[in-house]
Each structure stands twice: as structure tokens, then as C-alpha cells.
Motif scaffolding. Structure first.
Motif, PDB file in Angstrom:
ATOM      1  N   PHE A   1       0.848  -1.195   0.000  1.00  0.00           N
ATOM      2  CA  PHE A   1       0.000   0.000   0.000  1.00  0.00           C
ATOM      3  C   PHE A   1       0.882   1.242   0.000  1.00  0.00           C
ATOM      4  O   PHE A   1       0.688   2.146  -0.794  1.00  0.00           O
ATOM      5  N   LEU A   2       1.854   1.288   0.888  1.00  0.00           N
ATOM      6  CA  LEU A   2       2.788   2.419   0.982  1.00  0.00           C
ATOM      7  C   LEU A   2       4.186   1.857   1.206  1.00  0.00           C
ATOM      8  O   LEU A   2       4.420   1.106   2.150  1.00  0.00           O
ATOM      9  N   ARG A   3       5.099   2.207   0.315  1.00  0.00           N
ATOM     10  CA  ARG A   3       6.456   1.661   0.373  1.00  0.00           C
ATOM     11  C   ARG A   3       7.482   2.781   0.399  1.00  0.00           C
ATOM     12  O   ARG A   3       7.385   3.760  -0.338  1.00  0.00           O
ATOM     13  N   TYR A   4       8.484   2.606   1.247  1.00  0.00           N
ATOM     14  CA  TYR A   4       9.580   3.561   1.375  1.00  0.00           C
ATOM     15  C   TYR A   4      10.866   2.962   0.818  1.00  0.00           C
ATOM     16  O   TYR A   4      11.036   1.741   0.779  1.00  0.00           O
ATOM     17  N   ASN A   5      11.790   3.857   0.455  1.00  0.00           N
ATOM     18  CA  ASN A   5      13.172   3.415   0.322  1.00  0.00           C
ATOM     19  C   ASN A   5      13.688   3.080   1.718  1.00  0.00           C
ATOM     20  O   ASN A   5      13.502   3.850   2.664  1.00  0.00           O
ATOM     21  N   ASN A   6      14.324   1.948   1.881  1.00  0.00           N
ATOM     22  CA  ASN A   6      14.707   1.477   3.214  1.00  0.00           C
ATOM     23  C   ASN A   6      15.728   2.360   3.924  1.00  0.00           C
ATOM     24  O   ASN A   6      15.950   2.211   5.120  1.00  0.00           O
ATOM     25  N   SER A   7      16.349   3.267   3.190  1.00  0.00           N
ATOM     26  CA  SER A   7      17.345   4.130   3.846  1.00  0.00           C
ATOM     27  C   SER A   7      16.726   5.355   4.505  1.00  0.00           C
ATOM     28  O   SER A   7      17.420   6.108   5.187  1.00  0.00           O
ATOM     29  N   VAL A   8      15.429   5.564   4.306  1.00  0.00           N
ATOM     30  CA  VAL A   8      14.792   6.763   4.847  1.00  0.00           C
ATOM     31  C   VAL A   8      14.665   6.659   6.366  1.00  0.00           C
ATOM     32  O   VAL A   8      14.132   5.682   6.895  1.00  0.00           O
ATOM     33  N   ARG A   9      15.192   7.669   7.064  1.00  0.00           N
ATOM     34  CA  ARG A   9      15.016   7.803   8.517  1.00  0.00           C
ATOM     35  C   ARG A   9      14.901   9.284   8.829  1.00  0.00           C
ATOM     36  O   ARG A   9      15.336  10.119   8.047  1.00  0.00           O
ATOM     37  N   VAL A  10      14.337   9.599   9.983  1.00  0.00           N
ATOM     38  CA  VAL A  10      14.120  11.015  10.294  1.00  0.00           C
ATOM     39  C   VAL A  10      15.419  11.812  10.332  1.00  0.00           C
ATOM     40  O   VAL A  10      15.454  12.973   9.928  1.00  0.00           O
ATOM     41  N   ASP A  11      16.510  11.201  10.812  1.00  0.00           N
ATOM     42  CA  ASP A  11      17.772  11.943  10.857  1.00  0.00           C
ATOM     43  C   ASP A  11      18.303  12.220   9.453  1.00  0.00           C
ATOM     44  O   ASP A  11      18.969  13.230   9.218  1.00  0.00           O
ATOM     45  N   ARG A  12      17.995  11.341   8.503  1.00  0.00           N
ATOM     46  CA  ARG A  12      18.443  11.554   7.124  1.00  0.00           C
ATOM     47  C   ARG A  12      17.559  12.548   6.374  1.00  0.00           C
ATOM     48  O   ARG A  12      17.860  12.927   5.251  1.00  0.00           O
ATOM     49  N   LEU A  13      16.455  12.962   7.021  1.00  0.00           N
ATOM     50  CA  LEU A  13      15.620  14.029   6.474  1.00  0.00           C
ATOM     51  C   LEU A  13      15.965  15.380   7.099  1.00  0.00           C
ATOM     52  O   LEU A  13      15.394  16.404   6.731  1.00  0.00           O
ATOM     53  N   GLY A  14      16.876  15.358   8.083  1.00  0.00           N
ATOM     54  CA  GLY A  14      17.281  16.599   8.735  1.00  0.00           C
ATOM     55  C   GLY A  14      16.685  16.806  10.105  1.00  0.00           C
ATOM     56  O   GLY A  14      16.839  17.881  10.698  1.00  0.00           O
ATOM     57  N   TYR A  15      16.020  15.777  10.650  1.00  0.00           N
ATOM     58  CA  TYR A  15      15.408  15.877  11.972  1.00  0.00           C
ATOM     59  C   TYR A  15      16.299  15.207  13.024  1.00  0.00           C
ATOM     60  O   TYR A  15      17.191  14.415  12.703  1.00  0.00           O
ATOM     61  N   ASP A  16      16.028  15.522  14.269  1.00  0.00           N
ATOM     62  CA  ASP A  16      16.758  14.945  15.391  1.00  0.00           C
ATOM     63  C   ASP A  16      16.075  13.640  15.798  1.00  0.00           C
ATOM     64  O   ASP A  16      14.961  13.649  16.313  1.00  0.00           O
ATOM     65  N   ASN A  17      16.727  12.518  15.582  1.00  0.00           N
ATOM     66  CA  ASN A  17      16.057  11.235  15.836  1.00  0.00           C
ATOM     67  C   ASN A  17      15.956  10.889  17.320  1.00  0.00           C
ATOM     68  O   ASN A  17      15.393   9.847  17.667  1.00  0.00           O
ATOM     69  N   THR A  18      16.456  11.751  18.187  1.00  0.00           N
ATOM     70  CA  THR A  18      16.241  11.506  19.627  1.00  0.00           C
ATOM     71  C   THR A  18      14.915  12.090  20.098  1.00  0.00           C
ATOM     72  O   THR A  18      14.415  11.718  21.161  1.00  0.00           O
ATOM     73  N   VAL A  19      14.340  13.001  19.323  1.00  0.00           N
ATOM     74  CA  VAL A  19      13.067  13.627  19.727  1.00  0.00           C
ATOM     75  C   VAL A  19      11.999  13.553  18.640  1.00  0.00           C
ATOM     76  O   VAL A  19      10.805  13.650  18.933  1.00  0.00           O
ATOM     77  N   ASP A  20      12.392  13.410  17.370  1.00  0.00           N
ATOM     78  CA  ASP A  20      11.441  13.394  16.265  1.00  0.00           C
ATOM     79  C   ASP A  20      11.127  11.964  15.836  1.00  0.00           C
ATOM     80  O   ASP A  20      11.935  11.050  16.023  1.00  0.00           O
ATOM     81  N   HIS A  21       9.959  11.808  15.249  1.00  0.00           N
ATOM     82  CA  HIS A  21       9.514  10.496  14.814  1.00  0.00           C
ATOM     83  C   HIS A  21       8.968  10.564  13.399  1.00  0.00           C
ATOM     84  O   HIS A  21       8.561  11.609  12.913  1.00  0.00           O
ATOM     85  N   THR A  22       8.939   9.411  12.758  1.00  0.00           N
ATOM     86  CA  THR A  22       8.062   9.209  11.627  1.00  0.00           C
ATOM     87  C   THR A  22       6.727   8.760  12.190  1.00  0.00           C
ATOM     88  O   THR A  22       6.679   7.919  13.086  1.00  0.00           O
ATOM     89  N   THR A  23       5.628   9.333  11.688  1.00  0.00           N
ATOM     90  CA  THR A  23       4.312   8.931  12.181  1.00  0.00           C
ATOM     91  C   THR A  23       3.501   8.355  11.039  1.00  0.00           C
ATOM     92  O   THR A  23       3.521   8.861   9.912  1.00  0.00           O
ATOM     93  N   LEU A  24       2.776   7.280  11.346  1.00  0.00           N
ATOM     94  CA  LEU A  24       1.859   6.659  10.390  1.00  0.00           C
ATOM     95  C   LEU A  24       0.520   6.511  11.086  1.00  0.00           C
ATOM     96  O   LEU A  24       0.405   5.765  12.060  1.00  0.00           O
ATOM     97  N   THR A  25      -0.466   7.267  10.612  1.00  0.00           N
ATOM     98  CA  THR A  25      -1.731   7.397  11.321  1.00  0.00           C
ATOM     99  C   THR A  25      -2.886   6.998  10.407  1.00  0.00           C
ATOM    100  O   THR A  25      -3.109   7.613   9.355  1.00  0.00           O
ATOM    101  N   TYR A  26      -3.607   5.964  10.827  1.00  0.00           N
ATOM    102  CA  TYR A  26      -4.778   5.473  10.093  1.00  0.00           C
ATOM    103  C   TYR A  26      -5.984   5.594  11.026  1.00  0.00           C
ATOM    104  O   TYR A  26      -6.026   4.946  12.071  1.00  0.00           O
ATOM    105  N   THR A  27      -6.974   6.412  10.624  1.00  0.00           N
ATOM    106  CA  THR A  27      -8.136   6.638  11.485  1.00  0.00           C
ATOM    107  C   THR A  27      -9.422   6.546  10.672  1.00  0.00           C
ATOM    108  O   THR A  27      -9.606   7.291   9.710  1.00  0.00           O
ATOM    109  N   ASN A  28     -10.296   5.625  11.055  1.00  0.00           N
ATOM    110  CA  ASN A  28     -11.628   5.484  10.447  1.00  0.00           C
ATOM    111  C   ASN A  28     -11.574   5.342   8.925  1.00  0.00           C
ATOM    112  O   ASN A  28     -12.190   6.101   8.176  1.00  0.00           O
TER     113      ASN A  28
END
Length: 482
Positions: A339-366
Motif C-alpha cells: 500500500f505504501l512503500r519507502y526506500n529502506n534508507s529513509v530515517r528522520v535523521d536523514r531528512l534533517g530531523y533529530d532522531n532523539t526527539v522526532d519520529h516518523t508517524t503513520l496514522t490510520y483513522t476510520n
């Protein structure tokens, strides 16, 4: 007792009026000094309605507070809120014992707000015979209105601004008919394509090989799309070269060029043969990928799907993915593996975020998913140490291999600062509940058949007792049943 409270409030409001020209009931009431002998001097009068109405939105834009000055001697206020495009039935109709009301605020709405003072029999004051009204718009300013016809031809002849930092809102005519004859390259502009009246969607028919080439913020809103003639992804990122890269246009704090959002909002999309979105195997990362209030029919052919995924990031990925109040259903002979596929190298720190406080979020509601994906659902093992997964009130019916929770959470390889939040989900596979093992361990899983009313004709109203009791899946089907 209620009358006494109103009188007490009026005294404090009267004192506040001496100190300030701006008065609101709620602010006064908390400071009443206890003298119950006071009452309003306004008696035996025909009241007028408030002289003004003020509307302020909350910081996140999800709420609005409507307020008005006190009318002394009133016994309360009648508040009505309408959609300007349909004033036959009010969205809100309440009697307010005060001078303000906080309500939900919806995007792209024009509200008509009406306030009338009510009488007070104890003071022999009669209700106002006229009202105070105002129009409050939550529409982002329109950049241009596109006349009915071919979007490709319109944009070929449209002179765009030099500055690509501005979001450009293009309005389609309400109920209008549009085509897209060729791939539309939006050339790194931030573009919103929306129908001006959300209650009367424009229709858009894509010709063979036509699609949107989007490489910056893009929103499709209040549009009904027929994508059955094209075998290309509905949305596709530009396959840049060294000479045509987004350098200097998109931010690239680390490994990826960042696109703030891709959004599909309140759309009906039929006949998606290929992927919904494909990044063309380039270094793009969408910070917010959002699908809400939409119905999307997949009629996919396996060989036309990009990188085996319906939302396909072969070179990059998404930081925050959200889908809510939507239905996805498959009628094609082929299917995507993911349904949704990423390149396996993607992480929040590689997007420029701090991986000690930031997250990737995946939210499915209703959401309601019907026969979507085969074999897998997601491939999140590379990001599972940096993620928050939220699954609430969804129905998965014959999707992937049934192991939705495991596929979503990267085989359960969660780090210490990750979360998996789940409630009231249905996982139905091969005529039975699909056991989620040690992955979704919530005690709230619904274990019975959702028993959709007419899925073969694209109607997914659940009739299963558990789903009806918990109102799970896309809410539109319950509303339609009513």
C-alpha cells in the motif's frame, strides 16, 4: 437560580464596561463579587441584537471562537451558523447563556454567523426583532479561477509568477467539467487545485497517459477524478537531472529534497490503473502525505504499478503519513504488493530531523480498505526505531496477507522511544479474523465480519454488529445509510 446567575453576570459586565470597551460574558462571570442585590437597569424595553460579531481561530486552525458584546437586559442569545452555500439548515442552532461559543472550524468554508438577543420576562424585556450577522471565510485566497476545459491547455497559456515559494490556489468552477489531455508538469510550483464550492465538486477526466507531475507542495481538493484512461501514476514526481534538479527551490537539509505536503482531500477518484503516487526513484521526501474524506477505486494492473507499491517511494519516503475517513477499494485483476512503500534508507535523521526527539508517524483513522494490496502492506523495518504508529477504527477486508499490524510496524522491531497505538480495528481475511499475533495486542480488536452491504457496487456500509456499535471504518457509509 439561572436568572440570578444572569443578573450577577450582568453586574460584573456593567462594571467591566466602565473599564473597557470590549466585554465578554465568560470573562466577567468568574469575578462576580457576591452582591446579589444588583440587577440590570434595562427594563420594559425592546432589545436590539449585539452590535458586532468577532471570530478568532485557534492556533492550529481546528476551532473558532465566536464572541459578541453583551446586550444588557437580555435573557440569552440565539446563535445560528450556516454554510453560505446552503442556508436551508443551520450547522449550529443554539441558545447561548453567555457571549461566546467555541466551535469546530472547517477548512475552505464560508460561514454565515447570526446572533439575536433573547428577551427576559423577569425584566419585561422583549427579544430583538432584527439580528446581527457576519460572513466568516476559511478559504485560502484564490490565485485564479480556471474556466471549464482542458487543464493542460490552461496551464500552457498561464503566466506563472517567478517566485516558486508562494502557494497558488486555483479554483475550478463548481459543478464544472474538466479534462487533462497530457501530463501536466507543475514545474516545482506549490499548487492547490480545488473546486470553489466543496458541496458541488467539479469533475476531471484524464486522457490516456495524462497525469500530474508534482515536485513541490500539491493539493487536490473537492474534485471527482476519472483516471481510468491513463496507465500512469495519478501523481508523479519530476525525474530531474543534474541540470533540472530542485537545488535552490526545495530544501535539502540532509539526504533528501523536502516537499512539505502532498494532499488528497474530499475527492472521489475512480479507476486508478497504476500507482496513486510515484517519486520516480529520486531523492524526494514528503514531510506530510495526507488523504482525508476521500473514496478511491483501484482498478490496477500489476505491470503498471510502480515499484510494486500503490503509494510508491522508490528513492525517498514520507515523514508523516495520515489517512482518515476514507475508503480504498480494489476492482482490478492485478494488485500492488504494498500500500505504501519507502526506500529502506529513509530515517528522520536523514531528512534533517533529530532522531532523539522526532519520529516518523503513520496514522490510520476510520478508514475502510477492501481487497487492497497483496502479500505485504508496508516495509517499515528501516524506520521502525523512529516511529509512532496509530491505528484506530479501521476495517481491513481481504488486504495483503492479513498481517497488517506486523507489516505496519516493521515486524515489531520497535525502539525504546517508539509507540504502537491501536483500538477498534477489524482485520478480516479469508472469511475469518486475521490473528495479529504479538503485534496488535490491544484487547479492542473487532473479531467479526464487517458484512458490507453492497461491496460489488462500491457501497461499504458495515452491517456487522461490532462495527456498527463502534462506528468503525469510513463514517460516510453510516451517514449514507441514515
Amino acid at each position: 437560580m439561572k436568572q440570578k446567575q444572569i443578573l450577577m453576570t450582568r453586574k460584573v459586565c456593567s462594571m467591566a464596561m466602565i473599564a473597557s470597551s470590549i466585554l465578554f460574558f465568560g470573562a466577567c462571570a468568574d469575578h462576580y463579587d457576591g452582591d446579589e442585590s444588583w440587577s440590570s437597569s434595562v427594563r420594559n424595553s425592546a432589545l436590539s441584537s449585539p452590535t458586532s460579531i468577532d471570530v478568532k481561530k485557534s492556533p492550529d486552525g481546528s476551532q473558532m471562537t465566536i464572541s459578541w458584546p453583551v446586550v444588557f437586559g437580555a435573557g440569552g442569545y440565539e446563535l445560528k451558523v450556516f454554510d453560505v452555500n446552503d442556508e436551508s439548515t443551520p450547522l449550529v442552532s443554539e441558545v447561548i447563556d453567555g457571549c461566546s461559543k467555541t466551535l469546530a472550524r472547517e477548512e475552505d468554508m464560508k460561514y454565515k454567523i447570526v446572533v439575536r438577543s433573547l428577551g427576559n420576562s423577569n425584566l419585561n424585556n422583549t427579544e430583538a426583532t432584527t439580528v446581527k450577522d457576519t460572513v466568516y471565510s476559511t478559504f485560502t485566497e484564490t490565485y485564479d479561477v480556471i474556466p471549464e476545459g482542458d487543464l493542460y491547455e490552461y496551464f500552457q497559456n498561464k503566466t506563472m509568477p517567478e517566485d516558486k515559494a508562494e502557494e497558488l490556489n486555483f479554483d475550478l468552477v463548481s459543478g464544472g467539467h474538466y479534462t487533462l489531455s497530457q501530463p501536466l508538469n507543475l514545474n516545482y510550483y506549490k499548487v492547490v487545485i480545488r473546486t470553489a464550492d466543496k458541496n458541488h465538486h467539479a469533475t476531471l477526466t484524464l486522457a490516456a497517459d495524462a497525469n500530474f507531475i508534482v515536485s513541490n507542495d500539491f493539493t487536490l481538493k473537492y474534485v471527482d477524478v476519472d483516471a481510468s484512461a491513463t496507465e500512469k501514476p495519478l501523481m508523479e514526481a519530476y525525474k530531474y537531472t543534474d541540470e533540472s534538479s530542485p537545488e535552490g527551490i526545495l530544501e535539502k537539509p540532509k539526504n533528501y529534497y523536502l516537499i512539505n505536503f502532498v494532499r488528497v482531500l474530499n475527492c472521489k477518484i475512480n479507476g486508478v490503473v497504476s500507482s496513486l503516487y510515484y517519486d520516480n526513484n529520486k531523492d524526494y521526501a514528503v514531510v506530510n502525505f495526507i488523504i482525508k474524506e476521500s473514496v478511491i477505486q483501484l482498478n490496477t494492473t500489476t505491470e503498471k504499478i510502480k515499484n510494486e507499491a500503490w503509494i510508491s517511494f522508490q528513492g525517498g519516503g514520507v515523514k508523516d503519513f495520515q489517512t482518515a475517513n476514507s475508503t480504498f477499494y480494489q476492482t482490478g485483476t492485478g494488485n500492488s504488493k504494498y500500500f505504501l512503500r519507502y526506500n529502506n534508507s529513509v530515517r528522520v535523521d536523514r531528512l534533517g530531523y533529530d532522531n532523539t526527539v522526532d519520529h516518523t508517524t503513520l496514522t490510520y483513522t476510520n478508514n475502510t480498505f477492501y481487497k487492497v494490496a497483496s502479500g505485504q502492506w508496508s516495509n517499515y523495518s528501516g524506520i521502525s526505531n523512529y516511529s509512532i504508529y496509530t491505528l484506530q477504527n479501521n476495517i481491513w477486508y481481504e488486504c495483503a496477507d492479513g498481517q497488517i499490524a506486523r507489516r505496519l510496524m516493521g515486524n515489531g522491531r520497535l525502539g525504546n522511544n517508539c509507540q504502537f497505538i491501536s483500538s477498534n480495528n477489524t482485520y478480516w481475511q479469508n472469511g475469518a479474523q486475521a490473528d495479529q499475533g504479538n503485534y496488535d495486542t490491544s484487547s479492542s480488536q473487532l473479531t467479526t465480519d464487517p458484512a458490507f452491504s453492497d461491496p460489488e457496487n462500491g457501497i461499504f456500509t458495515p452491517t456487522g454488529a461490532e462495527q456498527v456499535a463502534n462506528q468503525t471504518g469510513d463514517p460516510r457509509w453510516y451517514n449514507m445509510a441514515e
